[in-house]
Write a protein that holds these residues in place. Structure first.
Motif, PDB file in Angstrom:
ATOM      1  N   HIS A   2       0.842  -1.190   0.000  1.00 40.18           N
ATOM      2  CA  HIS A   2       0.000   0.000   0.000  1.00 40.18           C
ATOM      3  C   HIS A   2       0.885   1.250   0.000  1.00 40.18           C
ATOM      4  CE1 HIS A   2      -3.020   2.923   1.222  1.00 40.18           C
ATOM      5  NE2 HIS A   2      -3.946   2.001   1.004  1.00 40.18           N
ATOM      6  N   PRO A   3       0.497   2.302  -0.724  1.00 41.89           N
ATOM      7  CA  PRO A   3       1.338   3.513  -0.741  1.00 41.89           C
ATOM      8  C   PRO A   3       1.560   4.111   0.646  1.00 41.89           C
ATOM      9  CG  PRO A   3      -0.791   3.887  -1.815  1.00 41.89           C
ATOM     10  CD  PRO A   3      -0.651   2.417  -1.633  1.00 41.89           C
ATOM     11  N   LEU A   4       0.659   3.877   1.583  1.00 35.69           N
ATOM     12  CA  LEU A   4       0.860   4.371   2.945  1.00 35.69           C
ATOM     13  C   LEU A   4       1.972   3.623   3.682  1.00 35.69           C
ATOM     14  CD1 LEU A   4      -2.787   4.948   4.274  1.00 35.69           C
ATOM     15  CD2 LEU A   4      -1.058   6.694   3.826  1.00 35.69           C
ATOM     16  N   ASP A   5       2.347   2.442   3.184  1.00 34.06           N
ATOM     17  CA  ASP A   5       3.385   1.674   3.873  1.00 34.06           C
ATOM     18  C   ASP A   5       4.760   2.305   3.717  1.00 34.06           C
ATOM     19  OD1 ASP A   5       1.431  -0.078   4.644  1.00 34.06           O
ATOM     20  OD2 ASP A   5       1.975  -1.650   3.214  1.00 34.06           O
ATOM     21  N   SER A  11       5.400   9.832  -1.731  1.00 32.30           N
ATOM     22  CA  SER A  11       5.336  11.273  -1.923  1.00 32.30           C
ATOM     23  C   SER A  11       6.448  11.774  -2.842  1.00 32.30           C
ATOM     24  CB  SER A  11       5.421  11.966  -0.561  1.00 32.30           C
ATOM     25  OG  SER A  11       5.208  13.351  -0.663  1.00 32.30           O
ATOM     26  N   LEU A  12       7.681  11.328  -2.586  1.00 35.37           N
ATOM     27  CA  LEU A  12       8.822  11.795  -3.372  1.00 35.37           C
ATOM     28  C   LEU A  12       8.753  11.362  -4.831  1.00 35.37           C
ATOM     29  CD1 LEU A  12      11.701  11.168  -0.816  1.00 35.37           C
ATOM     30  CD2 LEU A  12      11.033  13.386  -1.743  1.00 35.37           C
ATOM     31  N   SER A  13       8.114  10.246  -5.101  1.00 31.43           N
ATOM     32  CA  SER A  13       8.061   9.729  -6.468  1.00 31.43           C
ATOM     33  C   SER A  13       6.831  10.204  -7.230  1.00 31.43           C
ATOM     34  CB  SER A  13       8.086   8.194  -6.447  1.00 31.43           C
ATOM     35  OG  SER A  13       6.982   7.678  -5.729  1.00 31.43           O
ATOM     36  N   THR A  14       5.985  11.037  -6.586  1.00 33.52           N
ATOM     37  CA  THR A  14       4.781  11.553  -7.259  1.00 33.52           C
ATOM     38  C   THR A  14       4.669  13.063  -7.051  1.00 33.52           C
ATOM     39  OG1 THR A  14       3.405  10.987  -5.319  1.00 33.52           O
ATOM     40  CG2 THR A  14       3.570   9.339  -7.071  1.00 33.52           C
ATOM     41  N   ALA A  15       3.853  13.488  -6.110  1.00 29.85           N
ATOM     42  CA  ALA A  15       3.527  14.910  -5.953  1.00 29.85           C
ATOM     43  C   ALA A  15       4.729  15.777  -5.620  1.00 29.85           C
ATOM     44  CB  ALA A  15       2.446  15.081  -4.882  1.00 29.85           C
ATOM     45  N   HIS A  16       5.716  15.222  -4.927  1.00 29.23           N
ATOM     46  CA  HIS A  16       6.853  16.021  -4.474  1.00 29.23           C
ATOM     47  C   HIS A  16       8.143  15.738  -5.237  1.00 29.23           C
ATOM     48  CE1 HIS A  16       4.930  16.938  -0.291  1.00 29.23           C
ATOM     49  NE2 HIS A  16       4.528  17.770  -1.229  1.00 29.23           N
ATOM     50  N   GLU A  17       8.026  15.158  -6.399  1.00 28.37           N
ATOM     51  CA  GLU A  17       9.237  14.863  -7.173  1.00 28.37           C
ATOM     52  C   GLU A  17      10.041  16.122  -7.457  1.00 28.37           C
ATOM     53  OE1 GLU A  17      10.588  12.654 -11.353  1.00 28.37           O
ATOM     54  OE2 GLU A  17       8.500  12.574 -10.677  1.00 28.37           O
ATOM     55  N   ALA A  18       9.349  17.251  -7.701  1.00 26.97           N
ATOM     56  CA  ALA A  18      10.045  18.500  -8.000  1.00 26.97           C
ATOM     57  C   ALA A  18      10.773  19.065  -6.785  1.00 26.97           C
ATOM     58  CB  ALA A  18       9.048  19.529  -8.532  1.00 26.97           C
ATOM     59  N   LEU A  19      10.454  18.585  -5.590  1.00 24.07           N
ATOM     60  CA  LEU A  19      11.117  19.040  -4.367  1.00 24.07           C
ATOM     61  C   LEU A  19      12.183  18.062  -3.908  1.00 24.07           C
ATOM     62  CD1 LEU A  19       7.991  20.256  -2.316  1.00 24.07           C
ATOM     63  CD2 LEU A  19       9.583  21.660  -3.637  1.00 24.07           C
ATOM     64  N   VAL A  33      14.139  21.805   2.273  1.00 25.08           N
ATOM     65  CA  VAL A  33      12.708  21.474   2.319  1.00 25.08           C
ATOM     66  C   VAL A  33      12.416  20.511   3.465  1.00 25.08           C
ATOM     67  CG1 VAL A  33      10.801  20.356   1.092  1.00 25.08           C
ATOM     68  CG2 VAL A  33      12.326  21.928  -0.118  1.00 25.08           C
ATOM     69  N   ASN A  34      13.137  19.400   3.527  1.00 26.60           N
ATOM     70  CA  ASN A  34      12.954  18.469   4.633  1.00 26.60           C
ATOM     71  C   ASN A  34      14.097  17.466   4.661  1.00 26.60           C
ATOM     72  OD1 ASN A  34      11.621  17.162   6.877  1.00 26.60           O
ATOM     73  ND2 ASN A  34       9.700  17.986   6.065  1.00 26.60           N
ATOM     74  N   ARG A  35      14.134  16.649   5.709  1.00 25.61           N
ATOM     75  CA  ARG A  35      15.230  15.698   5.889  1.00 25.61           C
ATOM     76  C   ARG A  35      14.822  14.265   5.573  1.00 25.61           C
ATOM     77  NH1 ARG A  35      16.533  19.084  10.616  1.00 25.61           N
ATOM     78  NH2 ARG A  35      18.395  20.286  10.106  1.00 25.61           N
ATOM     79  N   PHE A  36      13.630  14.054   5.075  1.00 25.41           N
ATOM     80  CA  PHE A  36      13.171  12.700   4.800  1.00 25.41           C
ATOM     81  C   PHE A  36      13.774  12.163   3.504  1.00 25.41           C
ATOM     82  CE2 PHE A  36       9.826  14.267   7.618  1.00 25.41           C
ATOM     83  CZ  PHE A  36       9.722  13.200   8.510  1.00 25.41           C
ATOM     84  N   ALA A  37      14.052  10.858   3.508  1.00 23.82           N
ATOM     85  CA  ALA A  37      14.598  10.183   2.339  1.00 23.82           C
ATOM     86  C   ALA A  37      14.076   8.759   2.333  1.00 23.82           C
ATOM     87  CB  ALA A  37      16.123  10.185   2.361  1.00 23.82           C
ATOM     88  N   SER A  38      14.076   8.143   1.154  1.00 23.78           N
ATOM     89  CA  SER A  38      13.595   6.764   1.065  1.00 23.78           C
ATOM     90  C   SER A  38      14.165   6.077  -0.165  1.00 23.78           C
ATOM     91  CB  SER A  38      12.065   6.729   1.005  1.00 23.78           C
ATOM     92  OG  SER A  38      11.586   5.406   0.867  1.00 23.78           O
ATOM     93  N   ARG A 151       2.351  13.789   0.363  1.00 22.80           N
ATOM     94  CA  ARG A 151       1.163  13.860  -0.493  1.00 22.80           C
ATOM     95  C   ARG A 151       1.376  12.982  -1.710  1.00 22.80           C
ATOM     96  NH1 ARG A 151       1.186  19.013  -1.291  1.00 22.80           N
ATOM     97  NH2 ARG A 151       1.388  19.247  -3.544  1.00 22.80           N
ATOM     98  N   PHE A 152       0.400  12.157  -2.005  1.00 23.97           N
ATOM     99  CA  PHE A 152       0.435  11.311  -3.200  1.00 23.97           C
ATOM    100  C   PHE A 152      -1.005  11.017  -3.585  1.00 23.97           C
ATOM    101  CE2 PHE A 152       1.755   9.260   0.722  1.00 23.97           C
ATOM    102  CZ  PHE A 152       0.811   8.267   0.930  1.00 23.97           C
TER     103      PHE A 152
END
Length: 225
Positions: A2-5, A11-19, A33-38, A151-152
């Motif tokens: 599930h995308p929530l997993d 988020s990074l691969s869809t809505a926030h790709e530009a960030l 912007v933020n410190r999250f990575a995956s 966001r996705f």
């Protein structure tokens, strides 16, 4: 899965790709912007790509349902448990929202100062660009705020909820969280959020608003070995 997993990757691969920085194997948010990575998954190639995105002296945050595999070349400097909660039904707007105002670039310095003081989660100079943020001002001061983070398609996270110590006890966090979640529902997305598993007061507040526990999540802070 599930995308929530894997909400960061979703988020990074869809809505926030530009960030973001990275590629189809691993991504991280821009440093201001933020410190999250995956990584996309736990394959050797994806984990190596994640390691390559972390520079000397940097730290990145991971948050996901599957157990976190620390990539070669990185170490976990902190690990903890969180919870992921989802709005069971679309939330309605509050009765009185006349004092809730939008926040943007002109408010960025105040937002950063409030988040630095209250620590609602990683919040940097351009974190407010991740989604819509709102706040309440009292006597000209930014008393409280809340906004959107991951966001996705079909899903948006409520995040950045914090209140200045001088204005706590007035129900501002509850009202702002409800406002943000209601706006998410109005555009057809489902609201979700994360909290530390031991933050029982926050979890109780979100349950009262209509959020329900979906799953526990692993959280880790990674740095160069």
């Amino acid at each position: 899965m599930h995308p929530l997993d894997r909400p960061i990757w979703s988020s990074l691969s869809t809505a926030h790709e530009a960030l973001s920085l990275g590629d189809a194997l691993a991504r991280r948010y821009l440093p201001d912007v933020n410190r999250f990575a995956s990584a996309r998954d736990d394959s050797d190639e994806a984990l190596a790509a994640l390691t390559a995105l972390v520079g000397p002296g940097e730290q990145v945050y991971q948050l996901q349902v599957p157990a976190i595999t620390v990539p070669p070349g990185l170490v976990a400097v902190k690990q903890a448990w969180g919870v992921q909660m989802v709005a069971e039904q679309p939330l309605a707007k509050g009765e009185d929202e006349s004092d809730i105002v939008p926040l943007g670039d002109d408010d960025a310095a105040e937002m950063l100062a409030l988040a630095t003081l209250t620590q609602p989660g990683p919040f940097l100079a351009r974190t407010h660009r991740m989604g819509r943020f709102v706040g309440v001002r009292i006597d000209g001061r930014l008393a409280a705020m809340a906004g959107e983070r991951f966001r996705f398609p079909g899903w948006t996270e409520v995040s950045g909820v914090c209140t200045h110590p001088d204005f706590r006890g007035r129900g501002l966090a509850r009202r702002l969280s409800q406002h943000v979640a209601a706006r998410i529902a109005l555009r057809g997305d489902v609201a979700f959020l994360h909290a530390w598993r031991d933050n029982t007061s926050a979890i109780r507040l979100y349950e009262q608003l209509g959020f329900a526990w979906r799953t526990d999540v692993h959280v880790a802070v990674l740095a160069r070995a």
